[in-house]
Design a protein around this motif. Sequence first.
Motif, PDB file in Angstrom:
ATOM      1  N   LEU A 113       8.985  14.550   9.776  1.00 36.09           N
ATOM      2  CA  LEU A 113       9.735  15.209  10.788  1.00 36.09           C
ATOM      3  C   LEU A 113      10.193  16.239   9.542  1.00 36.09           C
ATOM      4  O   LEU A 113      11.243  17.193  10.818  1.00 36.09           O
ATOM      5  CB  LEU A 113      10.772  14.056  11.008  1.00 36.09           C
ATOM      6  N   VAL A 114      10.607  15.724   8.515  1.00 34.38           N
ATOM      7  CA  VAL A 114      11.312  16.114   7.318  1.00 34.38           C
ATOM      8  C   VAL A 114      10.676  18.480   7.535  1.00 34.38           C
ATOM      9  O   VAL A 114      11.116  19.265   7.383  1.00 34.38           O
ATOM     10  CB  VAL A 114      11.791  16.487   5.693  1.00 34.38           C
ATOM     11  N   GLU A 115       9.310  18.445   7.232  1.00 36.00           N
ATOM     12  CA  GLU A 115       8.594  19.951   7.452  1.00 36.00           C
ATOM     13  C   GLU A 115       8.548  20.190   8.354  1.00 36.00           C
ATOM     14  O   GLU A 115       9.015  21.297   8.530  1.00 36.00           O
ATOM     15  CB  GLU A 115       6.630  19.078   6.779  1.00 36.00           C
ATOM     16  N   MET A 116       8.347  19.775  10.174  1.00 28.30           N
ATOM     17  CA  MET A 116       8.849  19.948  11.394  1.00 28.30           C
ATOM     18  C   MET A 116      10.115  20.946  10.942  1.00 28.30           C
ATOM     19  O   MET A 116      10.161  21.879  11.626  1.00 28.30           O
ATOM     20  CB  MET A 116       9.191  19.478  12.486  1.00 28.30           C
ATOM     21  N   VAL A 117      11.176  20.094  11.249  1.00 29.41           N
ATOM     22  CA  VAL A 117      12.434  20.693  11.018  1.00 29.41           C
ATOM     23  C   VAL A 117      12.310  22.342  10.422  1.00 29.41           C
ATOM     24  O   VAL A 117      13.390  22.921  10.858  1.00 29.41           O
ATOM     25  CB  VAL A 117      13.686  19.369  10.341  1.00 29.41           C
ATOM     26  N   ALA A 118      11.475  21.859   8.944  1.00 27.84           N
ATOM     27  CA  ALA A 118      11.851  23.258   7.941  1.00 27.84           C
ATOM     28  C   ALA A 118      11.284  24.127   8.188  1.00 27.84           C
ATOM     29  O   ALA A 118      11.496  25.571   8.711  1.00 27.84           O
ATOM     30  CB  ALA A 118      11.148  22.216   6.609  1.00 27.84           C
ATOM     31  N   ALA A 119       9.990  24.146   9.196  1.00 28.84           N
ATOM     32  CA  ALA A 119       9.083  24.857   9.832  1.00 28.84           C
ATOM     33  C   ALA A 119       9.815  25.946  11.338  1.00 28.84           C
ATOM     34  O   ALA A 119       9.683  26.926  11.522  1.00 28.84           O
ATOM     35  CB  ALA A 119       7.752  25.133  10.131  1.00 28.84           C
ATOM     36  N   LYS A 120      11.041  24.872  11.451  1.00 31.10           N
ATOM     37  CA  LYS A 120      11.273  25.662  12.614  1.00 31.10           C
ATOM     38  C   LYS A 120      12.836  25.977  12.484  1.00 31.10           C
ATOM     39  O   LYS A 120      13.149  27.247  12.939  1.00 31.10           O
ATOM     40  CB  LYS A 120      11.616  24.496  13.861  1.00 31.10           C
ATOM     41  N   ARG A 121      13.274  25.716  11.272  1.00 35.68           N
ATOM     42  CA  ARG A 121      14.663  26.333  10.848  1.00 35.68           C
ATOM     43  C   ARG A 121      14.571  27.437  10.290  1.00 35.68           C
ATOM     44  O   ARG A 121      15.044  27.879  10.020  1.00 35.68           O
ATOM     45  CB  ARG A 121      15.649  25.388  10.861  1.00 35.68           C
ATOM     46  N   LEU A 122      13.263  26.801   9.613  1.00 42.11           N
ATOM     47  CA  LEU A 122      13.538  27.346   7.733  1.00 42.11           C
ATOM     48  C   LEU A 122      13.055  28.772   7.521  1.00 42.11           C
ATOM     49  O   LEU A 122      12.768  29.564   7.057  1.00 42.11           O
ATOM     50  CB  LEU A 122      13.538  27.056   6.777  1.00 42.11           C
ATOM     51  N   GLY A 123      11.865  28.989   8.496  1.00 39.82           N
ATOM     52  CA  GLY A 123      10.114  29.763   8.539  1.00 39.82           C
ATOM     53  C   GLY A 123       9.205  29.753   7.478  1.00 39.82           C
ATOM     54  O   GLY A 123      10.075  28.319   6.471  1.00 39.82           O
TER      55      GLY A 123
END
Length: 319
Positions: A113-123
């Motif tokens: 989940l953290v990886e998915m959020v990072a990919a979507k929000r941070l690039g």
Amino acid sequence: MLQKYASFVVNNAAQVNSIENGLRTLTYVLPGRFADAELASEAIYTLLSFVGVYHDKLLAQAAIKGLLVDKQGQPLKLDPTVFSRYHGQMAHASDVYRVAAHVLSCVQYAEKLVEMVAAKRLGNRRRWQVVTWIEITKVVLRLALLRASGQRMVTGAVVPEREVDPGSLGSTKHMEQGVDAKKQWKGGRSRLSFTSVREILQQAEGNADLGAFVANSPQNAERIAPASSLMHRLNALGLTGELLFILRPLIYVLSMRKLGANNWRAWALSLLIELTSRQMLRSDINVPRTLERDEMARRKWLFVYYLVRMPFFEQFTEK
């Protein structure tokens, strides 16, 4: 409030378990339904993982106190697996082990989940930084477990398994009731409960054959052995192999960041480290015990992931 919630979960274990299973099924049908559906699905699944662990703990504690009964109305008796006994005793003996095990489990539940959020929000670039820090955290925690356990193998999961099947429960007793202490004897170090001789004699109306009772009881050394004897203490060769296995995911991530996700050298380096680790551990542990056999079998299955990792997947598996 927490006490009321715990009482509700214990008294309605089957219904709560059905709700959890229904929500887990929902996570499989959500993706693609709306924007950010994949993220919502993973968030629900992660939350259910945390809630499920908490519910399992509540049910296990209730069973130990004699608050749960089976379908026949008899007090539910826990028969923990070797895996649960090992990790339970290690956590009970070492605060470092207990804290590291729970934090590692939380990281494992939430990392995707953290990886998915990072990919979507941070690039994508920041995503790989987040993934690297996740792997560093896991390495530190696994090294702490390795040290706290006395240099024994670190299993994939590090908290006790579910010990109570909600589907096997009958109508629960009131929370105030508990098992008669005279009917059981509990070991101070092993924390295992056994039927007392007094209770055996009472159930047989004084005609119990204690010799037959002992002979018919499961004679499994691992069932009563202390945690330290359930796994071998690793020597220098095995310890090096275990360290390689712990460091392998971090090395793989760092090599992909440097060489590229589709680089064959990163893929081959990870495979080589894993093969070397496995050979070192097998050479050190000549006669593996149950937990070690299970862990080695789990690690053997991990080689399947190399078939779906880039660039092998793109050039061979996909075709």
